[in-house]
Enzyme design. Structure first.
Site, PDB file in Angstrom:
ATOM      1  N   TYR A 322     -19.786 -27.154  23.496  1.00 27.05           N
ATOM      2  CA  TYR A 322     -20.649 -27.250  24.686  1.00 27.05           C
ATOM      3  C   TYR A 322     -21.986 -26.518  24.503  1.00 27.05           C
ATOM      4  O   TYR A 322     -22.699 -26.303  25.490  1.00 27.05           O
ATOM      5  CB  TYR A 322     -19.978 -26.614  25.908  1.00 27.05           C
ATOM      6  CG  TYR A 322     -18.532 -26.932  26.137  1.00 27.05           C
ATOM      7  CD1 TYR A 322     -18.115 -28.195  26.535  1.00 27.05           C
ATOM      8  CD2 TYR A 322     -17.563 -25.939  25.981  1.00 27.05           C
ATOM      9  CE1 TYR A 322     -16.785 -28.462  26.775  1.00 27.05           C
ATOM     10  CE2 TYR A 322     -16.217 -26.203  26.222  1.00 27.05           C
ATOM     11  CZ  TYR A 322     -15.839 -27.467  26.610  1.00 27.05           C
ATOM     12  OH  TYR A 322     -14.514 -27.727  26.849  1.00 27.05           O
ATOM     13  N   CYS A 352     -15.705 -25.999   7.312  1.00 25.79           N
ATOM     14  CA  CYS A 352     -16.593 -26.840   6.494  1.00 25.79           C
ATOM     15  C   CYS A 352     -17.308 -27.897   7.326  1.00 25.79           C
ATOM     16  O   CYS A 352     -17.093 -29.103   7.138  1.00 25.79           O
ATOM     17  CB  CYS A 352     -15.809 -27.477   5.359  1.00 25.79           C
ATOM     18  SG  CYS A 352     -15.450 -26.263   4.099  1.00 25.79           S
TER      19      CYS A 352
HETATM   20  N1  LLP Z   1      -8.224 -27.121  38.220  1.00 22.73           N
HETATM   21  C1  LLP Z   1      -8.322 -28.233  37.475  1.00 22.73           C
HETATM   22  C2  LLP Z   1      -7.656 -29.458  37.937  1.00 22.73           C
HETATM   23  C3  LLP Z   1      -9.028 -28.217  36.264  1.00 22.73           C
HETATM   24  O1  LLP Z   1      -9.126 -29.323  35.531  1.00 22.73           O
HETATM   25  C4  LLP Z   1      -9.648 -27.016  35.846  1.00 22.73           C
HETATM   26  C5  LLP Z   1     -10.398 -26.963  34.589  1.00 22.73           C
HETATM   27  C6  LLP Z   1      -9.510 -25.864  36.661  1.00 22.73           C
HETATM   28  C7  LLP Z   1      -8.800 -25.970  37.856  1.00 22.73           C
HETATM   29  C8  LLP Z   1     -10.098 -24.529  36.295  1.00 22.73           C
HETATM   30  O2  LLP Z   1     -11.463 -24.560  36.098  1.00 22.73           O
HETATM   31  P1  LLP Z   1     -12.273 -23.178  35.875  1.00 22.73           P
HETATM   32  O3  LLP Z   1     -12.094 -22.304  37.072  1.00 22.73           O
HETATM   33  O4  LLP Z   1     -11.722 -22.524  34.659  1.00 22.73           O
HETATM   34  O5  LLP Z   1     -13.673 -23.597  35.690  1.00 22.73           O
HETATM   35  N2  LLP Z   1     -13.068 -25.924  28.311  1.00 22.73           N
HETATM   36  C9  LLP Z   1     -14.171 -25.787  29.252  1.00 22.73           C
HETATM   37  C10 LLP Z   1     -13.704 -25.783  30.682  1.00 22.73           C
HETATM   38  C11 LLP Z   1     -12.896 -27.012  31.032  1.00 22.73           C
HETATM   39  C12 LLP Z   1     -12.229 -26.918  32.363  1.00 22.73           C
HETATM   40  C13 LLP Z   1     -11.232 -27.998  32.561  1.00 22.73           C
HETATM   41  N3  LLP Z   1     -10.580 -27.958  33.837  1.00 22.73           N
HETATM   42  C14 LLP Z   1     -14.954 -24.537  28.891  1.00 22.73           C
HETATM   43  O6  LLP Z   1     -14.597 -23.857  27.932  1.00 22.73           O
HETATM   44  O7  LLP Z   1     -15.961 -24.244  29.518  1.00 22.73           O
END
Ligand code: LLP
Length: 426
Positions: A322, A352
């Site tokens: 990202y 790599c």
């Molecule tokens: N609820 C649902 C249905 C979700 O899909 C997610 C995150 C959350 C709650 C929690 O979201 P948060 O509070 O952590 O923003 N890998 C990405 C973030 C992807 C989030 C996916 N869904 C990153 O590293 O920024």
């Protein structure tokens, strides 16, 4: 010896009774290190957002699913979600009971749905076809439906989960079909939920979307609203990643007081006695975790100075995936000199691929071979997104407990672990 750049973790006594160099020595690197006090504090920030009866925090374990952390989160009174059989398994290992777990997933096989139903979980579906599937598997049961409020948010297009450009949720114009499927399978609508995306630093978008969900609840027939047990507004609460630039925090007092005013007035007006949930992942887990690595090589390529570390995108993929920013600390055991002149450096890993970049063109004190470095705010979507790419082993995890002592909460993978699914197939 002075460390080169450590003011942020110093100010929090992040490493307790230990130094980061000593932890790197004892446990090896790459190493995820978590701080229990910070984790507890973040849980408390969220639990006190509203004093409305029935208000609760549903921690989204996709951010970090280590059971040692989940146990602490449970002690702080949060409940959890699960979006796969694996997450459910981790929730159970940490001691969460079925009534403390919501199954919020998408595009499940019947087997996955049955797995959740067999444990007595309330399942949220996010399409008409999954609603139909759940109804066939569990006629007469309860269900939650995930709506798409039309308002999205997030730090990158890949993490915006509402609005027109996303696979998620049922749009409110499909309400008639939802009711037809509920009736066909005699399902009770026990909850409605949404999640607009990940990482907002201003409350307005989240609160507007919350209002849309309440407006939708208001359109439900009285008999349906009567049986509604859960209104879940989703997660997305941001944290300031630019620690050394003094980036402002999300104003939780403002968010909390406005959310509280909204839900308490609505509950009073509708005589609603169910639960209101928020569903953060990152806010709970990001800031309690850092990723320690080591500098193995430095070089100049053209006019760029590259700092080569053992932190490949297999251990922290967010910058590669990202373009995410994580602040960096630098620790040196010998000849440490706080006066190392700052220079532009690009920190890379040992994978790599040329996209294996952790931090691009950063003005940092000159780094050298042997330095230990920390990527800050790596507790969320760090280990959970790690992989075995290039057949590298996933790292160990250590918890700095409230008493300052370090505890290993996941061992480093071994070479044998890389072969563990091969059994007799060779
Ligand atoms: N609820 C649902 C249905 C979700 O899909 C997610 C995150 C959350 C709650 C929690 O979201 P948060 O509070 O952590 O923003 N890998 C990405 C973030 C992807 C989030 C996916 N869904 C990153 O590293 O920024």
């Amino acid at each position: 010896m002075p460390d080169i750049r450590s003011a942020y973790t110093d100010s929090l006594n992040f490493y307790g009774n230990h130094s980061p160099r000593e932890l790197a020595e004892t446990y090896g690197t790459p190493l995820y290190v978590y701080n229990e006090n910070i984790l507890r504090q973040r849980c408390r920030d969220l639990m006190t957002l509203s004093s409305q009866p029935g208000f609760g925090v549903n921690y989204s374990v996709k951010a970090n699913a280590n059971p040692a952390l989940l146990k602490i989160i449970r002690e702080e009174g949060l409940v959890v979600d699960a979006m796969s059989p694996g997450e459910l398994f981790m929730d159970e290992l940490a001691g969460f009971a079925p009534h403390e777990i919501l199954y919020i997933s998408n595009n499940n096989s019947d087997t996955e749905l049955q797995n959740a139903l067999a444990r007595g979980l309330l399942v949220s579906v996010d399409s008409l076809s999954q609603l139909d599937a759940l109804g066939r598997l569990n006629p007469g049961g309860k269900v939650m439906v995930r709506f798409n409020p039309g308002i999205g948010a997030g730090h990158h297009a890949k993490v915006v989960t509402a609005g027109k450009e996303t696979k998620f949720g049922v749009t409110p114009d499909k309400m008639e079909e939802v009711f037809a499927l509920l009736a066909r399978h005699k399902l009770t609508l026990a909850g409605i939920n949404q999640h607009i995306g990940s990482l907002f630093m201003e409350p307005d978008g989240y609160l507007n979307a919350a209002q849309v969900l309440l407006d939708l609840a208001e359109t439900l027939p009285a008999a349906t609203l009567d049986k509604l047990e859960i209104i879940d507004f989703g997660g997305g609460f941001g944290i300031p990643y630019r620690k050394y630039e003094g980036e402002a925090r999300l104003d939780m007092n403002d968010l909390g007081s406005r959310l509280h005013a909204m839900i308490s007035a609505w509950a009073a007006q509708k005589a609603y006695r169910g639960r209101f949930l928020v569903e953060p992942g990152r806010y709970v887990a990001a800031e309690c975790g850092v990723l320690l690595g080591r500098v193995h090589a430095v070089k100049n390529n053209g006019d760029k100075r590259y700092v080569g570390t053992n932190l490949g995108f297999n251990v922290l993929v967010r910058p590669a995936m990202y373009d995410s920013f994580h602040d960096v600390e630098i620790y040196r055991s010998q000849g440490g000199a706080a006066e190392e002149e700052p220079m532009l450096q690009t920190i890379v890993g040992n994978i790599c691929e040329s996209g294996d970049i952790l931090a691009k063109n950063r003005l940092l004190p000159r780094m050298r071979e042997g330095d230990v470095l920390a990527m800050l705010d790596a507790g969320a979507y760090g280990f959970t997104m790690s992989s075995n790419y290039n057949q590298r082993r996933r790292p160990a995890e250590v918890l700095i407990q409230s008493n300052g002592a370090a505890r290993l909460i996941r061992r480093r993978e071994t070479l044998e672990d890389l072969a563990r699914c091969l059994d007799d197939l060779l």
